[in-house]
Design a protein around this motif. Structure first.
Motif, PDB file in Angstrom:
ATOM      1  N   ARG A  38       0.851  -1.198   0.000  1.00 34.55           N
ATOM      2  CA  ARG A  38       0.000   0.000   0.000  1.00 34.55           C
ATOM      3  C   ARG A  38       0.881   1.240   0.000  1.00 34.55           C
ATOM      4  O   ARG A  38       1.754   1.383   0.860  1.00 34.55           O
ATOM      5  N   ASP A  60      -1.315  -1.040  -4.218  1.00 38.16           N
ATOM      6  CA  ASP A  60      -2.599  -0.380  -3.953  1.00 38.16           C
ATOM      7  C   ASP A  60      -2.228   1.076  -3.678  1.00 38.16           C
ATOM      8  O   ASP A  60      -1.782   1.409  -2.586  1.00 38.16           O
ATOM      9  N   GLY A  61      -2.353   1.917  -4.696  1.00 37.28           N
ATOM     10  CA  GLY A  61      -1.772   3.259  -4.612  1.00 37.28           C
ATOM     11  C   GLY A  61      -2.792   4.376  -4.451  1.00 37.28           C
ATOM     12  O   GLY A  61      -3.886   4.308  -5.001  1.00 37.28           O
ATOM     13  N   TYR A  93      -5.185  11.064   7.744  1.00 35.08           N
ATOM     14  CA  TYR A  93      -4.930   9.647   7.473  1.00 35.08           C
ATOM     15  C   TYR A  93      -4.625   8.905   8.773  1.00 35.08           C
ATOM     16  O   TYR A  93      -3.977   9.444   9.660  1.00 35.08           O
ATOM     17  N   PRO A  94      -5.081   7.659   8.871  1.00 34.93           N
ATOM     18  CA  PRO A  94      -4.821   6.899  10.094  1.00 34.93           C
ATOM     19  C   PRO A  94      -3.348   6.456  10.187  1.00 34.93           C
ATOM     20  O   PRO A  94      -2.656   6.385   9.177  1.00 34.93           O
ATOM     21  N   ALA A  97      -1.194   3.229   8.069  1.00 37.01           N
ATOM     22  CA  ALA A  97      -2.163   2.712   7.097  1.00 37.01           C
ATOM     23  C   ALA A  97      -1.490   2.312   5.782  1.00 37.01           C
ATOM     24  O   ALA A  97      -2.080   1.610   4.975  1.00 37.01           O
ATOM     25  N   PHE A  98      -0.265   2.784   5.564  1.00 34.03           N
ATOM     26  CA  PHE A  98       0.417   2.485   4.308  1.00 34.03           C
ATOM     27  C   PHE A  98       1.779   1.849   4.586  1.00 34.03           C
ATOM     28  O   PHE A  98       2.381   2.080   5.633  1.00 34.03           O
TER      29      PHE A  98
END
Lengths: 220, 397
Positions: A38, A60-61, A93-94, A97-98
């Motif tokens: 991600r 997953d961008g 953003y959490p 998450a990436f």
């Protein structure tokens, strides 16, 4: 004046690569990304890197971009990009998450690089940052001999109207990372001809001969 | 104001298109507590459903729209409200997608609503028709999608109130939606919009011909009230710039003002025309009911315990939000609030703001960049759907 290479043919940047190709510094960024992960690209321009990563690594961008026409271009090519400002919107953003948060050729235009760096490593397990190294020997020589601010590529911006307000050297950047307890996991220099080389972050030589730097950051 | 034309709200049974009886085995449980069913839903389809049933796009219409998206409209004689968007080679390319237009619950183009006959009394429902919600509309649409045997919609799209339905779909039935495109909309109806709706409703109810909601039984129509409601609402769909450019302070077919209350100004004449043509195709009680449905819409309150980001936790729906610079009814800030909430859920979201001076109605218009973005987003999502192997659930899941 002070024009650092931009993304995707932004004025002053190196010419955009042709289809299927990608600029050397972007290629280096892409090489650091593991497949199927991600990825959030902050300041993603018209989405060239995201597109490359989506096609070549099936990531997953997501992208965040401040300029509306670039957002529109990205969404038109099927990428997931929102219009927004890195300085105010990253906080939405959490955490974690990436896998990677990328800040490519954007650092120099940010008002609060320290705050944004902290956010990158809050949101992402890793951050990948690329920037123009103002310790590059040509810049040093230019300042020494002409007594004027370095000109990296020309044209539109004088020192007083450039959007690039926070210029640094590799050493400056590494010092900031140390102060923030951020680990420089890998550091690369990109020379003017596009040759890339992994370097020690503290290397004085790299700080002299690399025009661009690409660093992979993490937190212990 | 001159008298309304002779036309009457159409006999919906004679309209072209498809009607289906839903809620037969089990009634639809409305949010107000009342059961509804069996009930009729009217819909139109464009293009062909592919074998995998993976190319269906549900278009949710706005307050005064209907199921006739493209081609000639059987009632107005004009083109369907989204003809610029739906058709071969257009953004919603009917050569590629199966596009469904469905008259929402409470509507007056064939789906059950206040103007339809209540089987229990053999009379029009009128205000006996329950006060419904956006969620009720979506639950009814879901029954239609079940009926069509479509497991997962490739896309749910809509502008304004249609965008609210698209949002509700994505939150209520996330496993049935691959992408959601809420356009010029918001996660809840703003105070200002509730206020405008109330003005419209009061205009209708102040018309003596409204007869306490029983006008159909009394053989009357509250045309004046409904026309005023439409005129007021119509202003909110435009922008000052667009109004000024279109009409300025120009006079209507006269050289001087008349020192009276005829439509001296072109803008007055235009609004009167808007009001008059509207009453020919729209039912006043429907207007009351659906503006109320819109007032009640609050996605976070209903699905997220008051926290918008909670409503999207773990969602796999791909979102594309679109707003317009001059839209003051659903300003960009409201779309941005949704984007922030979606980001907080690490959802897959795209967001663009389109430059347009045409106000809220921009979402209906032929703005090349808007269409290009939409078609690019859908194409990208379709590629992604193929990559994920289009594992759509079946309709009875």
């Amino acid at each position: 004046m002070n024009e650092t290479p931009g993304r995707d043919g932004r004025p002053g940047g190196p010419p955009s690569a042709g289809a299927g190709e990608i600029r050397a510094d972007l290629r280096l960024v892409a090489d650091l990304v593991a497949p199927g992960t991600r990825v959030l690209d902050v300041g993603c321009g018209d989405g060239a890197l995201l597109q490359f990563l989506t096609n070549s690594k099936e990531i997953d961008g997501r992208g965040l971009e401040i300029r509306q026409e670039r957002v529109n271009a990205s969404v038109s090519r099927g990428l997931s990009v929102v219009q927004g400002n890195a300085e105010t919107d990253l906080r939405n953003y959490p955490s974690q998450a990436f896998d990677y948060v990328i800040l490519s050729q954007t650092l120099q235009a940010i008002h609060d690089p320290r705050g944004v760096l902290e956010e990158l490593l809050r949101i992402g397990k890793h951050a990948i940052v690329s920037f123009t190294n103002f310790g590059y020997w040509r810049f040093r020589l230019h300042l020494a001999y002409s007594g004027r601010m370095p000109v990296t590529d020309s044209k539109d911006h004088e020192w007083f109207d450039t959007p690039n307000i926070h210029l640094c050297t590799i050493r400056d950047f590494v010092t900031l990372c140390d102060a923030l307890d951020i680990t420089v996991e890998r550091c690369f220099s990109v020379r003017r001809g596009g040759q890339t080389r992994r370097v020690r972050p503290s290397s004085a030589l790299a700080n002299l001969i690399g025009e661009q730097a690409v660093v992979l950051l993490g937190r212990e | 104001m001159s008298a309304p034309t002779k036309t009457r709200t159409p006999n919906t049974a004679e309209l072209p298109g498809t009607r289906v009886e839903l809620g037969i085995d089990e009634p639809l449980h409305l949010d107000c507590g009342a059961p509804l069913g069996p009930f009729t839903v009217a819909y139109q389809t464009y293009g062909r459903l592919n074998e995998a049933k993976s190319n269906a796009i549900l278009v949710c219409h706005a307050l005064t729209g209907d199921q006739f998206l493209a081609g000639d409209h059987p009632v107005t004689g004009k083109l369907g409200w989204w003809d610029v968007m739906v058709g071969p080679g257009k953004a919603l390319d009917t050569g590629r997608y199966f596009v469904i237009g469905c008259n929402f619950l409470g509507g007056c183009m064939g789906t059950v609503g206040p103007a339809e006959i209540n089987p229990a009394t053999d009379k029009p429902y009128g205000l006996d028709f329950p006060v419904i919600t956006i969620g009720d509309m979506v639950k009814a649409q879901k029954l239609l999608i079940d009926h069509l045997g479509i497991g997962r919609l490739f896309c749910v799209i809509g502008g304004s109130m249609g965008g609210m339905q698209a949002l509700d779909w994505a939150v209520r039935y996330p496993e049935r939606v691959f992408t959601a495109v809420p356009i010029a909309t918001a996660a809840r109806t703003s105070t200002q919009n509730i206020a405008f709706h109330e003005v419209g409703r009061q205009a209708i109810m102040a018309d003596p011909d409204w007869c306490g909601g029983n006008y159909l039984l009394e053989g009357k129509r509250p045309h004046r009230g409904l026309a005023v409601a439409r005129m007021g609402a119509h202003i909110t769909y435009l922008s000052e710039t667009a109004l000024h450019r279109k009409f300025g302070r120009n006079l209507q077919d006269r050289k001087d003002v008349t020192y009276g209350f005829e439509a001296d100004f072109q803008v007055e004449s235009y609004l009167r025309h808007q009001g008059l043509t509207f009453v020919d195709r729209f039912d006043a009680n429907t207007y009351l009911i659906i503006t109320r449905a819109m007032d009640y819409f609050d996605l976070a309150e209903e699905h997220g315990g008051g926290v918008l980001a909670e409503t999207f936790q773990g969602t796999e729906v791909r979102f594309c939000l679109i707003s317009f610079t001059s839209d003051w009814m659903f300003p960009t800030a409201e779309s941005r609030e949704l984007v922030h909430a979606l980001n907080a859920a690490a959802a897959n979201v795209s967001f663009v703001e389109i430059e347009s001076d045409q106000g809220h109605d921009s979402f209906l218009l032929d703005i090349p960049e808007y269409h290009k973005i939409l078609s690019g987003f859908l194409a990208g999502a379709a590629d992604h759907q193929v990559r994920c192997g289009a594992k759509a659930p079946s309709a009875d899941e």
